[in-house]
Enzyme design. Sequence first.
Site, PDB file in Angstrom:
ATOM      1  N   ASP A 164      -7.299  -1.480  -4.145  1.00 52.13           N
ATOM      2  CA  ASP A 164      -8.337  -1.165  -3.157  1.00 52.13           C
ATOM      3  C   ASP A 164      -9.351  -0.170  -3.720  1.00 52.13           C
ATOM      4  O   ASP A 164     -10.570  -0.313  -3.522  1.00 52.13           O
ATOM      5  CB  ASP A 164      -7.694  -0.604  -1.890  1.00 52.13           C
ATOM      6  CG  ASP A 164      -6.788  -1.609  -1.206  1.00 52.13           C
ATOM      7  OD1 ASP A 164      -6.991  -2.823  -1.416  1.00 52.13           O
ATOM      8  OD2 ASP A 164      -5.873  -1.188  -0.468  1.00 52.13           O
ATOM      9  N   ASP A 198       0.862  -1.189   0.000  1.00 51.15           N
ATOM     10  CA  ASP A 198       0.000   0.000   0.000  1.00 51.15           C
ATOM     11  C   ASP A 198       0.896   1.236   0.000  1.00 51.15           C
ATOM     12  O   ASP A 198       1.968   1.243   0.619  1.00 51.15           O
ATOM     13  CB  ASP A 198      -0.901   0.002   1.237  1.00 51.15           C
ATOM     14  CG  ASP A 198      -1.933  -1.107   1.204  1.00 51.15           C
ATOM     15  OD1 ASP A 198      -2.310  -1.528   0.089  1.00 51.15           O
ATOM     16  OD2 ASP A 198      -2.360  -1.570   2.286  1.00 51.15           O
TER      17      ASP A 198
END
Length: 261
Positions: free
Chosen positions: A220, A201
């Site tokens: 995401d 991330d």
Amino acid sequence: MSDEPKAAEDVSAEVAGKPAETQGSEREKAEEPAAGPEGSAGAGEPAPSPGRPAEDDAEHGDAKDGDAEDDAEEFSITGSLPEPRTGLLAVLAGGVLALDVLTKVLSVAFLEDADPVELFGGALYLTFVRNPGAAFGLAEGWTWVLALIAFGVAGFILWISRNLRSQGWAVGLGLVLGGAVGNLADRLFREPGPMRGHVVDFLSLFDPFGRVWPVFNVADMAIVGGGVTIIVLALMQHDYDGTVHKDSPVPVEPAGLQEPK
């Protein structure tokens, strides 16, 4: 006796008898059967019905045949199904997967062990986090379970894509499929090992360390965007096969035709 009176009597008799013969011949013609199409009715052939001529019956039959052909043509046009949207699904899912893999590779190359990068006046930060859980840092320690769920989601989308004919559903499912496969690739090929790999991330809102909003990635965002699209389509009663369900209007009786209570 002269022949002139006799001749006058014969002429007067002939003139007097002519109307009677003419009336008899007209009566005989009226009693004869109606003539057929060729001028005379054939033996054993039924005469046309007096209520509807034969030509009118033929024209009526041709009109029925024409109406049936028009109805069949209209049904074939209005009853046709939309074109399959599997191509749009594949292109969108492939684009999301490619963008997700590219941004993660760049994040590992330039952001790992580096200070966060501030963008848009602090509204967005580029940082680096290895996430063992789901999207937005949820379900940490359940990496293998999340990998199995991702396999199931991808398989289900591929299964229903055979009858996918809605453009909106193709967009939503394409986003979800691309994002699910992108994070699944991290869990399969990144450290510490297959089915236990940590997801990369690198996006953080309003804070460089994810204290306002959990750090996330392109996959995401695609999963959330596709999920919202699918929910909206479901609420609007749009199915993935292209059909739209609408509530039938409640019939309203005219005021003058209501039954007395």
